[in-house]
Design a protein around this motif. Sequence first.
Motif, mmCIF file in Angstrom:
data_model
loop_
_atom_site.group_PDB
_atom_site.id
_atom_site.type_symbol
_atom_site.label_atom_id
_atom_site.label_comp_id
_atom_site.label_asym_id
_atom_site.label_seq_id
_atom_site.Cartn_x
_atom_site.Cartn_y
_atom_site.Cartn_z
ATOM 1 N N HIS A 1 0.583 -1.409 -0.013
ATOM 2 C CA HIS A 1 -0.471 -0.099 -0.082
ATOM 3 C C HIS A 1 0.919 1.220 -0.255
ATOM 4 C CE1 HIS A 1 -4.068 1.823 1.482
ATOM 5 N NE2 HIS A 1 -2.874 3.219 1.200
ATOM 6 N N HIS B 1 2.081 5.211 -2.686
ATOM 7 C CA HIS B 1 1.261 6.261 -3.170
ATOM 8 C C HIS B 1 3.171 6.931 -3.834
ATOM 9 C CE1 HIS B 1 -2.710 6.065 -1.826
ATOM 10 N NE2 HIS B 1 -2.173 5.598 -1.015
ATOM 11 N N LYS C 1 -9.327 0.013 -6.450
ATOM 12 C CA LYS C 1 -9.055 0.088 -5.316
ATOM 13 C C LYS C 1 -10.526 0.843 -5.785
ATOM 14 C CE LYS C 1 -7.190 2.967 -1.581
ATOM 15 N NZ LYS C 1 -6.884 3.998 -1.582
ATOM 16 N N HIS D 1 -6.238 -0.028 5.594
ATOM 17 C CA HIS D 1 -6.273 0.420 7.238
ATOM 18 C C HIS D 1 -6.787 -0.196 7.894
ATOM 19 C CE1 HIS D 1 -5.068 4.011 4.281
ATOM 20 N NE2 HIS D 1 -6.301 3.904 3.938
ATOM 21 N N ASP E 1 1.959 3.103 3.585
ATOM 22 C CA ASP E 1 1.203 4.518 3.369
ATOM 23 C C ASP E 1 1.769 5.354 3.291
ATOM 24 O OD1 ASP E 1 -0.938 5.566 2.142
ATOM 25 O OD2 ASP E 1 -2.348 5.975 4.442
HETATM 26 ZN ZN LIG Z 1 -3.150 5.060 1.249
#
Ligand SMILES: [Zn+2]
Length: 432
Positions: A81, A83, A209, A261, A327
């Motif tokens: 996960h 970005h 997603k 999460h 994340d």
């Molecule tokens: Zn994220």
Amino acid sequence: MHRLIALLFTLVISVPALGQTTWIRAGGVVDVESGTLLENQVIRIDDERISAMGADLQIPRGAEVIDLSSSVVMPGLIEAHTHLALSTQQRRDFGRFFITNVIETTGYRAIQGVTNARSLLEHGFTSIRDLGNSGNYGDLDLKHAIEHGWIPGPDMQTVGRIIAPFGGQFQLQPEHPELVAPEYLVADTQDEILKGIHQNLHYGADLIKIVVDDFAYQYTVDDLRFAVEAVNRAGTKVAMHVTTFQGARNAVEAGAASLEHAWQLDDATLELMVQQGTFLVGTDFPSYYAGYFAGYDESLAQKLYDERIERLRRAYEAGVQIAFGADVTDQKDGYTRGSLTISFISSFADAGVTPADLLRIMTINGARLMGWEDDKGTVAVGKHADLIAFDGNPLEDPDILLNVDFVMKRGDVYKQDGRFVWEVPSVIEATE
Ligand SMILES: [Zn+2]
């Protein structure tokens, strides 16, 4: 015809790389499945895959040998996960996140992603799932650039644009509803969800997603099941961002491949996750990081951290499949994207996760979640030579993972003796 010519061209210029054999002499190799160390192993690599491994393997005279005889080798790490094309400043609020797509172009964000991709590889992550917030498909450009050798980075799976109900994850105001794009594909009905899925898959997203429950108006189990069935028919999976008990329950019932999460998870939902094989990508952060999410209020930060760790501990003890995902989207003084990401392992120790299980979470589990278990996740014959090495045994001390000395991806060396050694190639394959 154009495709055929491109294919022929690719075959012709690939020829010099074929037939390349490399040998590694390893002091030890971590068998992540059994949680044991195999001592004094020789690994033979042909092109991008491991072709032989064992203690008695004879290295021919004059062969190309990488000496890791005083190191411990393990499979490359998997970050499930991340970005790449989002780099906010660490601040008291997420204000910059909400305006990133207004003040930064997709091109600029993809360039930030170049640095983030390299940094993750440098810290041992040879595969990643990029979960969006990449402007207008910047994640796909990054993936292609890595695949074609323009830039160094992990092997990637991408989601393209995130599918979400009105607003995406932004708090819009009525004069500018368009600001939700390109970060999100707004889909309030099943027709719109299907359209969003098709759009993403058409442009080349590897998985989908969906943000389930950021607003009071959440997707129902029906909506989510509809999405999962459509995505599964196309041969891929759905990752679902959830933050509430109900959202998590709906996502699991609908057949999500992973919950992202999932701060709120009751025991009944955990049990259902075990039955269905749903992965948890908990994105749990280290204690020193909790303040960022708690407005730098120290007592609130401690409470927040304790809650997250308690949830991770319950999921772990229930036997839920867990994959590692940090994340990280922000920048922090003194850290790169890679060093910040790997520092998130401390939350697993705090939740009582054993070192052997942490290594599984960071390798084989991530590979299974990505559907890449035939190629990645263990050091074994037939798999990609995605190998990292350390001066020490991470089964004994997981903090060893913070200092990777050697990184190989698909047989190519990117880091050796602690130094990044990738060089700009002189020839790069034509893009199809
Ligand atoms: Zn994220």
